[in-house]
Scaffold this motif. Structure first.
Motif, PDB file in Angstrom:
ATOM      1  N   ILE A   1       0.840  -1.214   0.000  1.00 55.78           N
ATOM      2  CA  ILE A   1       0.000   0.000   0.000  1.00 55.78           C
ATOM      3  C   ILE A   1       0.868   1.255   0.000  1.00 55.78           C
ATOM      4  CG2 ILE A   1      -1.668   1.326   1.364  1.00 55.78           C
ATOM      5  CD1 ILE A   1      -2.750  -1.395   2.365  1.00 55.78           C
ATOM      6  N   ILE A   2       1.900   1.229   0.829  1.00 53.72           N
ATOM      7  CA  ILE A   2       2.784   2.391   0.955  1.00 53.72           C
ATOM      8  C   ILE A   2       4.020   2.195   0.086  1.00 53.72           C
ATOM      9  CG2 ILE A   2       4.216   3.750   2.534  1.00 53.72           C
ATOM     10  CD1 ILE A   2       1.260   4.192   2.950  1.00 53.72           C
ATOM     11  N   PHE A   3       4.366   3.235  -0.648  1.00 54.83           N
ATOM     12  CA  PHE A   3       5.551   3.226  -1.499  1.00 54.83           C
ATOM     13  C   PHE A   3       6.605   4.106  -0.846  1.00 54.83           C
ATOM     14  CE2 PHE A   3       7.752   5.470  -5.071  1.00 54.83           C
ATOM     15  CZ  PHE A   3       8.502   4.399  -5.508  1.00 54.83           C
ATOM     16  N   LYS A   4       7.783   3.556  -0.609  1.00 48.83           N
ATOM     17  CA  LYS A   4       8.886   4.314  -0.017  1.00 48.83           C
ATOM     18  C   LYS A   4       9.910   4.613  -1.100  1.00 48.83           C
ATOM     19  CE  LYS A   4      10.092   1.461   3.229  1.00 48.83           C
ATOM     20  NZ  LYS A   4      10.792   0.921   4.444  1.00 48.83           N
ATOM     21  N   GLN A   5      10.323   5.885  -1.144  1.00 47.96           N
ATOM     22  CA  GLN A   5      11.280   6.301  -2.176  1.00 47.96           C
ATOM     23  C   GLN A   5      12.339   7.202  -1.564  1.00 47.96           C
ATOM     24  OE1 GLN A   5      10.060   9.052  -5.440  1.00 47.96           O
ATOM     25  NE2 GLN A   5      10.486   7.292  -6.782  1.00 47.96           N
ATOM     26  N   GLU A   6      13.590   6.965  -1.918  1.00 47.45           N
ATOM     27  CA  GLU A   6      14.686   7.766  -1.375  1.00 47.45           C
ATOM     28  C   GLU A   6      14.664   9.159  -1.982  1.00 47.45           C
ATOM     29  OE1 GLU A   6      19.433   7.199  -0.344  1.00 47.45           O
ATOM     30  OE2 GLU A   6      18.618   6.296  -2.177  1.00 47.45           O
ATOM     31  N   ARG A   7      14.738  10.141  -1.116  1.00 47.62           N
ATOM     32  CA  ARG A   7      14.768  11.548  -1.554  1.00 47.62           C
ATOM     33  C   ARG A   7      15.891  12.284  -0.841  1.00 47.62           C
ATOM     34  NH1 ARG A   7      10.095  13.322  -4.785  1.00 47.62           N
ATOM     35  NH2 ARG A   7       9.197  11.334  -5.447  1.00 47.62           N
ATOM     36  N   VAL A   8      16.238  13.471  -1.352  1.00 44.29           N
ATOM     37  CA  VAL A   8      17.281  14.305  -0.749  1.00 44.29           C
ATOM     38  C   VAL A   8      16.597  15.454  -0.022  1.00 44.29           C
ATOM     39  CG1 VAL A   8      19.344  15.702  -1.155  1.00 44.29           C
ATOM     40  CG2 VAL A   8      18.874  13.709  -2.596  1.00 44.29           C
TER      41      VAL A   8
END
Length: 468
Positions: free
Chosen positions: A315-322
């Motif tokens: 359900i939750i999408f985790k994405q690396e950000r700066v």
């Protein structure tokens, strides 16, 4: 011509403020206790109210001197003066109420106090506005002038002259230039004031002409001459202003900082560098995020169910950000796309009709409902409610080379929404325009600006044609 006397003008402002404070007191007292417009209650005698009004007047004048309210110049913007005036009267009210508490004089009517402060501040602001407009009108007509001599007829001096001509209401008149090498060409002689001598003739010219300000617009190679030029100006009682030859590299409003006892030009004025502002913004973020999570929890529950029923995957999408100070973090979103195969890098740029989106995901992205889990990022301290939108490391490395000043956005926490997004710059839009908006936000932050951006996002940002 009328010669400006700054001391007289400051004293006039102080006298005007004191008189307005007393008049506001009498009007508020009459409205509350004598006009019959409001329910009358037993009150302290007029003499008590008048005594504290006089005390408030003197405290306000002292606070005005402390905050440099009466050291204003014609270069000061009205909005800056108004903000400083609010600071002065908020501080003055706090001090006077504290004093009243200490002497156990707390029977002052709250309604009277509210009317007094409203009348007081609005009247002073109005009078100052009228006075400023009147002075500007006089200057446009040629009165109340200040005379400027520009040292250096090169690109820098000419640019300063052109800028000055755009603001006749400031009342500055250039009497001429001093330059050791240049002479005007025919086309330039009609556009600019004459070159009346060389820099070495400065002392003689200051003694012969009426000059209020000397503006140094010399190249960096003339740095060794500054000490003598400044000494001559101070000897003749003339103010000296220096335009740095590298001013093109500076933002619109640089400011002087102090580091290890040395004055430095800080090329980026960031209000959130101040501890008080950071604490205020963080407190606002926590309160707003908790409120948003509670209010939208039914929507988030329905969204989670919709994702689970319409596509396979989490359900939750985790994405690396700066984020802040270029630190990496994982940003949470409701998943709106198909799960990438193992080992496939997540470097694709979302476009219109992107085949990676699910049907339900397209709806989530169009309505920005996929962003709701980011309120948990805010609570964790990774993000703010308002700030520049964070980007993936892959694109940060790309844009830092291609887009001027791109990395400035990392001086503050990234946001769920931002000044760029509230103005329609979402999805496949110009990165350069977004950065311009981000830098404006960073340099002009206030809690009111945050609220304005949130309101604009609510009304304009949820359904956006560029949100893919």
């Amino acid at each position: 011509m009328i010669r400006k006397n700054q001391r007289f003008l400051s004293q006039m402002y102080m006298a005007m403020d004191f008189v307005i404070i007393q008049l506001s007191h009498f009007l508020a007292w009459w409205l509350k206790f004598k006009s019959g417009l409001l329910v009358y209650q037993e009150a302290l005698p007029l003499e008590v109210y008048s005594f504290w009004s006089v005390v408030y007047g003197f405290v306000a004048l002292m606070m005005g001197l402390f905050f440099s309210l009466y050291a204003q110049t014609r270069k000061t913007r009205y909005v800056d003066e108004a903000l400083k005036l609010l600071q002065v009267h908020a501080s003055s009210l706090f001090l006077v109420l504290s004093l009243m508490f200490l002497v156990k004089q707390m029977d002052i009517s709250r309604m009277y106090l509210g009317m007094f402060m409203a009348l007081n501040i609005m009247s002073i602001m109005l009078c100052r506005y009228i006075l400023k407009r009147s002075l500007k009108s006089l200057r446009r007509k040629g009165f109340n002038k200040q005379f400027v001599l520009i040292l250096g007829a090169g690109t820098l001096g000419c640019k300063f002259y052109d800028h000055l001509q755009q603001y006749p209401e400031l009342g500055y008149e250039v009497i001429g230039f001093l330059d050791d090498r240049r002479e005007w060409e025919a086309s330039e002689s009609h556009r600019y004031k004459p070159i009346i001598g060389k820099v070495e003739q400065l002392e003689t010219i200051l003694q012969a002409e009426i000059v209020d300000d000397v503006v140094l617009a010399l190249p960096l190679t003339a740095h060794s001459r500054y000490a003598r030029i400044i000494a001559i100006c101070e000897k003749e009682g003339v103010r000296t202003l220096i335009i740095p030859d590298f001013f093109d590299f500076l933002p619109a409003r640089p400011y002087f900082d102090n580091f290890a006892g040395m004055p430095l030009i800080n090329v980026r004025d960031i209000p959130l560098d101040l501890t008080g502002n950071r604490l205020l913004k963080r407190a606002f973020d926590i309160v707003f995020s908790l409120f948003a999570i509670i209010i939208t929890s039914p929507v988030m529950l329905l969204t989670a169910i919709g994702i689970k029923l319409t596509s396979k995957g989490p359900i939750i999408f985790k994405q690396e950000r700066v984020g802040l100070n270029r630190r990496h973090f994982h940003m949470y979103k409701f998943r709106s796309m198909k799960v990438l195969p193992e080992g496939v890098p997540d470097t694709g740029w979302t476009t219109e009709n992107d085949p990676r989106r699910t049907r339900f995901g397209a709806f989530l992205r169009k309505t920005s409902l996929d962003e709701l889990p980011q309120f948990f990022n805010v609570l964790a301290g990774h993000m703010s409610v308002v700030g520049p939108r964070p980007e993936r490391p892959y694109y940060v490395e790309q844009f830092r080379e291609e887009v001027p000043k791109y990395m400035v956005k990392h001086h503050v926490r990234p946001g769920i929404t931002g000044y760029a997004q509230a103005n329609g710059l979402r999805g496949d839009t110009s990165i350069e325009e977004r950065i311009e908006h981000d830098i404006f936000y960073i340099e002009n932050w206030s809690i009111l600006l945050d609220i304005k951006i949130i309101v604009k996002t609510v009304f304009n940002g949820f359904m956006n044609k560029n949100a893919y």
